[in-house]
Design a protein around this motif. Structure first.
Motif, PDB file in Angstrom:
ATOM      1  N   THR A 143      -4.654  13.649   6.522  1.00 26.88           N
ATOM      2  CA  THR A 143      -5.400  13.661   5.257  1.00 26.88           C
ATOM      3  C   THR A 143      -5.261  12.337   4.504  1.00 26.88           C
ATOM      4  OG1 THR A 143      -3.484  14.663   4.214  1.00 26.88           O
ATOM      5  CG2 THR A 143      -5.252  16.151   4.877  1.00 26.88           C
ATOM      6  N   LEU A 144      -4.509  11.403   5.090  1.00 30.75           N
ATOM      7  CA  LEU A 144      -4.331  10.116   4.414  1.00 30.75           C
ATOM      8  C   LEU A 144      -5.618   9.301   4.416  1.00 30.75           C
ATOM      9  CD1 LEU A 144      -0.880   8.836   5.719  1.00 30.75           C
ATOM     10  CD2 LEU A 144      -1.485   9.511   3.398  1.00 30.75           C
ATOM     11  N   ALA A 145      -5.830   8.573   3.326  1.00 31.99           N
ATOM     12  CA  ALA A 145      -6.998   7.714   3.236  1.00 31.99           C
ATOM     13  C   ALA A 145      -6.874   6.562   4.246  1.00 31.99           C
ATOM     14  CB  ALA A 145      -7.140   7.179   1.817  1.00 31.99           C
ATOM     15  N   ASP A 146      -5.646   6.030   4.379  1.00 30.36           N
ATOM     16  CA  ASP A 146      -5.450   4.899   5.284  1.00 30.36           C
ATOM     17  C   ASP A 146      -4.108   5.053   6.008  1.00 30.36           C
ATOM     18  OD1 ASP A 146      -5.094   2.549   6.591  1.00 30.36           O
ATOM     19  OD2 ASP A 146      -5.016   1.291   4.782  1.00 30.36           O
ATOM     20  N   GLY A 190       0.843  -1.192   0.000  1.00 29.68           N
ATOM     21  CA  GLY A 190       0.000   0.000   0.000  1.00 29.68           C
ATOM     22  C   GLY A 190       0.874   1.237   0.000  1.00 29.68           C
ATOM     23  N   LEU A 191       0.476   2.295  -0.719  1.00 28.56           N
ATOM     24  CA  LEU A 191       1.214   3.562  -0.717  1.00 28.56           C
ATOM     25  C   LEU A 191       0.368   4.623  -0.007  1.00 28.56           C
ATOM     26  CD1 LEU A 191       2.563   3.530  -4.389  1.00 28.56           C
ATOM     27  CD2 LEU A 191       3.963   3.602  -2.321  1.00 28.56           C
ATOM     28  N   SER A 231      -8.136  11.821  -2.202  1.00 30.36           N
ATOM     29  CA  SER A 231      -8.372  11.989  -3.649  1.00 30.36           C
ATOM     30  C   SER A 231      -7.416  11.124  -4.478  1.00 30.36           C
ATOM     31  CB  SER A 231      -8.240  13.460  -4.032  1.00 30.36           C
ATOM     32  OG  SER A 231      -6.942  13.907  -3.710  1.00 30.36           O
ATOM     33  N   GLY A 232      -6.584  10.318  -3.793  1.00 33.48           N
ATOM     34  CA  GLY A 232      -5.777   9.345  -4.530  1.00 33.48           C
ATOM     35  C   GLY A 232      -4.381   9.813  -4.895  1.00 33.48           C
TER      36      GLY A 232
END
Ligand code: WTA
Length: 646
Positions: free
Chosen positions: A629-632, A599-600, A605-606
């Motif tokens: 602000t990271l998605a994960d 995972g990166l 927003s990707g």
């Protein structure tokens, strides 16, 4: 940053071309009235038609246009060769030191003239003329200089591809400029091994089509010349006339294209033109290195990089200098090679890269001290910031404290030196690029606001406020990209891509790139290029590449790689990917470390958060900053847990 300064000796200052007072006076004149200053200095060149217009330039975002000496006519080869014949025809123009320490050659200006004229006629016989593009893919042999000057003589535009680049990279550059001819050699000996240049051209032509190729017989290996497509250099030169009149060129006609990496996309073709470039290369060569008639000057760069263009060939030869060209590497047959060559040829000015200094420093001082280096007067460095430890070693062990060090900051785009101490004018500081060259107006901008910071000391992004004659004019075939890359982030300025500091004395220190360009052994590399090479592999889904501190190379290449669903993460695949990048781009882009990254870290927003990846690679993850602000966010912990061992 050390406070210690190193002033040149009184003797040095007495004989210097430019002392402190003269620098101040000339610098002021150059920025107060550029037309008058350059209108005077252009007289160092022989013009076919003397320019009446000097500077006509605009950095206005809506209308970027750079023209110097626009109504002048000139020929570069005539300036680098013909005009010296009457006074120094028998003087050595090029000393060639082969990879083999027992082989060298002296080429006089008369001989240079004969070779360049003949080769220019060979080009013509192959249908190459004014404005046509010629790709050079050459070893460091005198023929590389002949090939450049022969292009200049007939007004063809050369584009040199570093011989360390892969067939794929070569093909892209041949197609990129629609070359009419490739000039190469059978093989390139380096460090006792031979790179199969002609075989690489054969592979490249599978991608870029059947471009005719002139093959210099460097080693004499049988490389299979194809009828009608490949030509023997020796055979064509044997029958060529040694009289080829120089083509009158407009000052703004292109002289060469040189591909260089940026932060986005494929490498771009930097375009340099004729009059301004040559003037700037010649003047900087004389002033920065304090070159005097009769000196032996050696720049260890490769002609595949801009340093080789400006400071092995064009600058020195325009000045009627003796320039040394070295085919080999610093450590072959042993770590004393540079100093053996300095002793053998009585080198006076020596110009190299910090990465070479760092590598040799690790080998011990006895490799240096066993040679007589008493002819050395000036030492130079280029390509990346030099750490004070390497600077001090260079100063003490190589220069014996007697040779001013010029730390020259510049770029492919700038054509010549932009900031450097002048050896007879400035007390140097280890690691500082110090002062702007004549005509260069550096400013430090606040990175966010884009406004000039007037006070010192300060730190920010480095921009240049106005044009200088050596500036690139456009990106080949893509003026919009030129404007977007260099003039859109900070309107009204040329943005170099570097950060800098100005100290309390007003002297400049380059702090390194502020974009996604990394500097590996002084070679400029876009992280985007390595990423696109990686994702071109069938098993790779995604890749993010950043730099990390490397003791010898300055920066190393750190790759985070995510594989396609279902692929297995193995050590064998890491090796395969490393080799894959080497074939896609070349050995200089070889990944130093590949980390599997199932995972990166991405924003919602990707967008990949490269800032975080940089910190992890630099082993500085205590200071990751805001990760909210990271998605994960758990991805980051996993990357840290599996980072490169120290
Ligand atoms: C870096 C090479 C610090 C800088 C001539 C620049 C330097 C990039 C120095 C250009 C120096 C070059 N001190 N950094 N003396 N010289 N650089 O186009 O980041 O290959 O933007 O030109 O090298 O690299 P290029």
């Amino acid at each position: 940053m050390s406070d210690k300064t190193y002033a040149p000796s009184d003797d040095f200052v007495k004989n210097a071309n430019v002392d402190a007072a003269k620098y101040d006076e000339m610098y002021a004149a150059s920025v107060n009235d550029p037309d008058a200053f350059w209108g005077e200095h252009m007289k160092r060149l022989d013009w076919i038609k003397t320019p009446t217009k000097i500077k006509n330039t605009s950095f206005d975002y809506h209308n970027v246009s750079i023209k110097w000496f626009e109504d002048g006519e000139i020929n570069v080869a005539a300036n680098c060769v013909d005009r010296h014949l009457a006074t120094r025809g028998d003087q050595t123009a090029i000393i060639w030191e082969s990879d083999d320490p027992n082989v060298d050659k002296h080429i006089t200006y008369n001989e240079l003239s004969e070779q360049v004229n003949k080769l220019a006629n060979v080009y013509k016989s192959l249908g190459v003329g004014k404005g046509d593009r010629v790709v050079l893919y050459m070893p460091m042999i005198p023929e590389a200089a002949y090939a450049m000057l022969a292009c200049a003589r007939i007004g063809a535009i050369h584009s040199i591809v570093f011989a360390g680049f892969s067939p794929e990279a070569l093909a892209a550059r041949v197609s990129g400029c629609d070359a009419k001819l490739i000039v190469t050699a059978d093989q390139a000996p380096r460090g006792g091994r031979a790179t199969p240049l002609k075989a690489n051209v054969d592979k490249a032509r599978e991608h870029c089509g059947e471009v005719q190729t002139l093959v210099v017989e460097r080693t004499g290996a049988d490389v299979g010349l194809k009828d009608g497509l490949d030509h023997s250099y020796n055979a064509l030169m044997a029958n060529a006339s040694a009289d080829c009149p120089p083509e009158p060129m407009n000052a703004e006609d292109p002289l060469f294209i040189l591909y260089t990496s940026g932060s986005t996309g494929a490498p771009k073709g930097v375009v340099h033109t004729t009059g301004g470039y040559l003037l700037y290369a010649a003047l900087t060569h004389e002033v920065t290195f304090d070159y005097h008639d009769g000196d032996i000057y050696w720049c260890t760069a490769d002609v595949g990089w801009v340093t080789g263009h400006s400071y092995i060939v064009y600058g020195p030869l325009a000045n009627g200098a003796t320039t040394l060209m070295f085919e080999g590497v610093p450590t072959y047959p042993d770590a004393g090679r540079f100093w053996a060559v300095c002793e053998k040829h009585k080198v006076n000015q020596f110009y190299t890269a910090p990465t070479a200094i760092r590598a040799l420093m690790g080998q011990g001082t006895e490799w240096v001290t066993k040679y007589d280096l008493s002819d050395l007067k000036v030492l130079g460095t280029v390509g990346e910031p030099i750490n004070p430890e390497a600077w001090n070693w260079y100063n003490d062990v190589v220069g014996k404290g007697n040779c001013p060090i010029v730390d020259t900051w510049w770029q492919t785009e700038t054509g010549g030196h932009m900031m450097t101490p002048l050896p007879g004018a400035h007390a140097t500081k280890p690691g500082a690029a110090m002062k702007p060259f004549f005509g260069v107006q550096p400013v430090v901008l606040d990175p966010q606001a884009g406004t000039e910071i007037a006070e010192s000391p300060c730190e920010g992004v480095l921009c240049i406020a106005d044009s200088w004659p050596g500036q690139m004019r456009t990106v080949y075939g893509d003026h919009e990209r030129f404007v977007k890359t260099y003039f859109s982030d900070y309107k009204g300025y040329y943005f170099a891509g570097d950060g800098c500091r100005r100290d309390a004395d007003g002297d400049y220190w380059i702090t390194g790139r502020v974009d996604d360009v990394i500097n590996v052994s002084g070679h400029r590399m876009g992280t985007a290029e390595v990423e696109s090479a990686l994702v071109a592999h069938a098993k790779v889904a995604e890749a993010a590449v950043v730099g990390f501190p490397h003791e010898i190379k300055g920066q190393g290449i750190y790759c985070y790689v995510t594989l396609m669903e279902g692929e297995e993460y193995t050590d064998d695949l890491k090796t395969e990917l490393r080799n894959w990048v080497r074939t896609e781009i070349g050995p200089i882009a070889s990944p130093d470390y590949i980390q599997w990254a199932p995972g990166l870290p991405k924003t919602r927003s990707g967008k990949i958060m490269r800032r975080i990846l940089r910190k992890i690679a630099e082993n500085d993850y205590g200071a990751l900053g805001d990760t909210s602000t990271l998605a994960d966010p758990s991805v980051v912990d996993e990357l840290i847990a599996n980072r490169k061992p120290d």
